[in-house]
Enzyme design. Structure first.
Site, PDB file in Angstrom:
ATOM      1  CG  HIS A  68      -1.926  -1.042   1.271  1.00 36.50           C
ATOM      2  ND1 HIS A  68      -2.973  -0.999   2.158  1.00 36.50           N
ATOM      3  CD2 HIS A  68      -2.092  -2.169   0.549  1.00 36.50           C
ATOM      4  CE1 HIS A  68      -3.748  -2.047   1.971  1.00 36.50           C
ATOM      5  NE2 HIS A  68      -3.226  -2.788   0.998  1.00 36.50           N
ATOM      6  CD  GLU A  70      -2.096   4.017   3.193  1.00 34.77           C
ATOM      7  OE1 GLU A  70      -1.757   3.382   2.165  1.00 34.77           O
ATOM      8  OE2 GLU A  70      -3.253   4.030   3.616  1.00 34.77           O
ATOM      9  CB  CYS A  98      -6.456  -0.763   5.182  1.00 37.01           C
ATOM     10  SG  CYS A  98      -4.741  -1.322   5.240  1.00 37.01           S
ATOM     11  CB  CYS A 101      -1.974   1.423   6.342  1.00 36.31           C
ATOM     12  SG  CYS A 101      -1.572   0.627   4.770  1.00 36.31           S
TER      13      CYS A 101
END
Length: 168
Positions: A68, A70, A98, A101
């Protein structure tokens, strides 16, 4: 004016507190994700008024469910700082994190997160679960949400609309 010096980008003439300026850089990263057919989420880490890491979703390219935006930026920032504790760092992300993260942000002792659009499917800042302010953790991440949220949401909606049209 943007000045590029290896991995560090310095934005001149902007206040360190100018969340919209930093978020625009995260949106530019999200646009790069679109160009690589990745879900358009971008992130930027700011440390002492300088961008020290940028990234976007790379799950498809890397075949990695943890890639991701992040996570990419948290990893790069830790390498840049030579420390897993990301003290004095603000993370700008185009989408609400999410649970994975959000957990990584807590683990990294990230002091501040700024994000754009809410994530009604996986959001961990209250949209689905509230990891970031759950009691019991020894660290809390200060959150500013909704910064350029319309732009971030529009980019995501356009991406998924194009994806659906491709499948027809």
């Amino acid at each position: 004016m943007l000045v590029y010096t290896s991995v560090v980008v310095i934005i001149e003439n902007f206040s360190k507190q100018d969340d919209e300026a930093w978020m625009r850089l995260a949106l530019a990263q999200a646009q790069l994700a679109v160009e690589q057919e990745e879900v358009p989420v971008g992130a930027v880490a700011v440390y002492q008024g300088k961008v020290v890491a940028v990234g976007f979703n790379r799950k498809e390219a890397l075949h990695d469910p943890t890639a991701h935006a992040e996570m990419e930026v948290l990893r790069k920032t830790a390498v840049f700082l030579q420390n897993w504790r990301l003290l004095d760092v603000t993370l700008y992300c185009t989408l609400e994190p999410c649970p994975m993260c959000a957990g990584a942000m807590i683990q990294a002792r990230l002091p501040r997160l700024v994000y754009g659009a809410r994530d009604t499917r996986f959001g961990a800042d209250g949209s689905i679960v509230d990891v970031l302010s759950a009691e019991g953790f020894n660290h809390r991440v200060a959150v500013t949400s909704g910064v350029l949220d319309n732009e971030a949401a529009d980019l995501l909606q356009q991406f998924f609309r194009l994806l659906r049209n491709k499948k027809k």
